[in-house]
Design a protein around this motif. Structure first.
Motif, PDB file in Angstrom:
ATOM      1  N   ALA A 146      55.237 -78.881  15.719  1.00  0.00           N
ATOM      2  CA  ALA A 146      55.225 -79.022  14.192  1.00  0.00           C
ATOM      3  C   ALA A 146      53.810 -79.387  13.642  1.00  0.00           C
ATOM      4  N   ALA A 147      53.024 -80.185  14.370  1.00  0.00           N
ATOM      5  CA  ALA A 147      51.805 -80.467  14.005  1.00  0.00           C
ATOM      6  C   ALA A 147      50.909 -79.286  14.072  1.00  0.00           C
ATOM      7  N   ARG A 148      50.712 -78.687  15.332  1.00  0.00           N
ATOM      8  CA  ARG A 148      50.067 -77.427  15.546  1.00  0.00           C
ATOM      9  C   ARG A 148      50.387 -76.350  14.265  1.00  0.00           C
ATOM     10  N   ALA A 149      51.807 -76.233  14.084  1.00  0.00           N
ATOM     11  CA  ALA A 149      51.883 -75.171  13.110  1.00  0.00           C
ATOM     12  C   ALA A 149      51.294 -75.599  11.656  1.00  0.00           C
ATOM     13  N   ALA A 150      51.227 -76.811  11.403  1.00  0.00           N
ATOM     14  CA  ALA A 150      50.855 -77.416  10.105  1.00  0.00           C
ATOM     15  C   ALA A 150      49.354 -77.213  10.278  1.00  0.00           C
ATOM     16  N   GLY A 151      48.525 -77.005  11.378  1.00  0.00           N
ATOM     17  CA  GLY A 151      47.177 -77.194  11.392  1.00  0.00           C
ATOM     18  C   GLY A 151      46.548 -78.412  11.668  1.00  0.00           C
ATOM     19  N   ALA A 152      47.511 -79.389  12.048  1.00  0.00           N
ATOM     20  CA  ALA A 152      47.139 -80.949  12.120  1.00  0.00           C
ATOM     21  C   ALA A 152      46.865 -81.009  13.543  1.00  0.00           C
ATOM     22  N   ARG A 175      56.798 -80.585   8.207  1.00  0.00           N
ATOM     23  CA  ARG A 175      57.369 -79.345   7.910  1.00  0.00           C
ATOM     24  C   ARG A 175      57.164 -78.980   6.355  1.00  0.00           C
ATOM     25  N   THR A 176      57.610 -79.915   5.732  1.00  0.00           N
ATOM     26  CA  THR A 176      58.154 -80.007   4.255  1.00  0.00           C
ATOM     27  C   THR A 176      56.885 -80.589   3.252  1.00  0.00           C
ATOM     28  N   SER A 177      55.866 -81.160   3.934  1.00  0.00           N
ATOM     29  CA  SER A 177      54.883 -81.835   3.238  1.00  0.00           C
ATOM     30  C   SER A 177      54.343 -80.732   1.923  1.00  0.00           C
ATOM     31  N   SER A 178      54.210 -81.257   0.835  1.00  0.00           N
ATOM     32  CA  SER A 178      53.649 -80.444  -0.352  1.00  0.00           C
ATOM     33  C   SER A 178      52.137 -80.492  -0.115  1.00  0.00           C
ATOM     34  N   VAL A 216      48.728 -81.247   5.957  1.00  0.00           N
ATOM     35  CA  VAL A 216      48.591 -82.412   6.900  1.00  0.00           C
ATOM     36  C   VAL A 216      47.491 -82.423   7.927  1.00  0.00           C
ATOM     37  N   ALA A 217      46.595 -83.101   7.855  1.00  0.00           N
ATOM     38  CA  ALA A 217      45.431 -83.167   8.678  1.00  0.00           C
ATOM     39  C   ALA A 217      45.649 -83.707  10.016  1.00  0.00           C
ATOM     40  N   VAL A 218      46.050 -84.932  10.087  1.00  0.00           N
ATOM     41  CA  VAL A 218      46.339 -85.631  11.300  1.00  0.00           C
ATOM     42  C   VAL A 218      47.893 -86.338  11.529  1.00  0.00           C
ATOM     43  N   VAL A 219      48.299 -85.913  12.368  1.00  0.00           N
ATOM     44  CA  VAL A 219      49.745 -86.550  12.819  1.00  0.00           C
ATOM     45  C   VAL A 219      49.695 -87.564  13.852  1.00  0.00           C
ATOM     46  N   ALA A 220      49.901 -89.030  13.585  1.00  0.00           N
ATOM     47  CA  ALA A 220      49.839 -89.960  14.651  1.00  0.00           C
ATOM     48  C   ALA A 220      51.157 -90.545  14.861  1.00  0.00           C
ATOM     49  N   GLY A 221      51.432 -90.750  16.246  1.00  0.00           N
ATOM     50  CA  GLY A 221      52.771 -91.135  16.685  1.00  0.00           C
ATOM     51  C   GLY A 221      52.622 -91.580  18.077  1.00  0.00           C
TER      52      GLY A 221
END
Length: 245
Positions: free
Chosen positions: A36-42, A6-9, A12-17
Motif C-alpha cells: 500500500a505504501a509503494r502504491a501511494a508513492g510513500a 489507500r483512502t487518504s485525501s 502520503v510521503a512516509v508510512v512508519a510502522g
C-alpha cells in the motif's frame, strides 16, 4: 493502516510502522502495508526493536526503505546501540542527520578537516552516527548476534513460540479471563487479566524474582531462550490474583 493509506485525501510521503504492537501483542501484516505504501508513492520506515532477533524477516520481500532496531531486546545486545538498514536507492541520495568525519571518505586521516569536504562513504554508511567505535558496546552486540546466528533465527523463533503457547495455555488452565488476539504475535504474550490482578502484583512478582511488564490490567510476558518451562510455571504460581467469583 492499509485503509488509511489507500483512502487518504492527501499525499502520503512516509508510512512508519512495525511488525508487532509492543503492548497489544497484535502482529501486523507488513507485506500488505508495504504494498500500500509503494502504491501511494510513500517511503516505508519500520521499527524492528520489538522483534528483530525473534521473528524471521526478509527485507527482500517487504522492501522497507528503512529498517531500524535497537540491540537491547531480542538481539541480546547492549543499550545505546542500534542498527539501520537502508534500501539501496537511498545510498546515493539519502540526506543524513549528522555530518562528521566518520561517515566521509578519508575521515580516519589526521588532516581530514584541512581538506575540502569529502564524499560520503559508500552504501548506507552515510547514515552512520559519529563516534561509532564504541569499544564497550560493539563487542557485546557482535558476540550476541554471532550467538543468535549459531542457534539460527528459525530455532529461536520456534522456541519462543513454544514458550508463549505455554503462557496462554497456563493462563487458560488457571481460569484467567484472557482472550488471545485475532492475529497474535508469536514471541510475546499480552494477557488482559481484568480485575483478577491484585494492586500489589508488581511488588510481589519482583519479590519472587519474576520479571514481566504490568500496565493497568494487562501483563506482558516476553520470554527468551534463557527461559524454560519451569519459569512459565513459576510466573503463574507467583502471580497474586483475586479469587474468581
Amino acid at each position: 493502516m492499509v485503509s488509511a493509506i489507500r483512502t487518504s485525501s492527501r499525499p502520503v510521503a512516509v508510512v512508519a510502522g512495525t511488525l508487532v504492537h509492543w503492548f497489544e501483542g497484535v502482529a501486523i501484516d507488513l507485506e500488505t502495508v508495504a504494498e500500500a505504501a509503494r502504491a501511494a508513492g510513500a517511503a516505508l520506515v519500520v521499527d524492528g526493536t520489538q522483534w528483530v532477533g525473534a521473528v524471521p524477516f526478509d527485507v527482500r520481500r517487504v522492501r522497507p526503505d528503512f529498517l531500524v532496531f535497537a540491540t537491547y531486546k531480542f538481539l541480546l545486545g547492549p543499550y545505546r546501540l542500534a542498527f539501520l538498514y537502508a534500501e539501496p536507492r537511498w545510498h546515493e541520495g539519502g540526506r543524513t542527520l549528522e555530518h562528521h568525519s566518520w561517515n566521509r571518505q578519508g575521515g580516519d586521516r589526521s588532516d581530514f578537516y584541512k581538506a575540502t569536504v569529502a564524499e560520503f562513504l559508500p552504501g548506507a554508511r552515510r547514515f552512520d552516527m559519529g563516534e561509532r567505535s564504541d569499544f564497550a558496546v560493539l563487542p557485546v552486540a557482535i558476540a550476541a548476534m554471532k550467538l543468535i546466528r549459531e542457534w539460527t533465527l528459525e530455532q529461536v523463533f520456534e522456541r519462543l513460540r513454544h514458550l508463549n503457547e505455554l503462557v496462554w495455555a497456563e493462563a487458560e488452565n488457571r481460569g484467567l479471563p484472557v482472550a488471545r488476539p485475532r492475529c497474535p504475535a508469536p514471541h510475546i504474550s499480552i494477557l488482559d487479566i481484568g480485575d483478577r490482578l491484585l494492586p500489589n502484583a508488581a511488588q510481589e512478582l519482583r519479590r519472587a524474582n519474576v520479571h514481566v511488564t504490568l500496565r493497568g490490567t494487562k501483563m506482558r510476558v516476553s520470554p527468551h531462550v534463557y527461559n524454560d518451562e519451569a519459569d512459565i510455571d513459576r510466573l503463574f504460581r507467583s502471580l497474586p490474583l483475586r479469587q474468581s467469583r
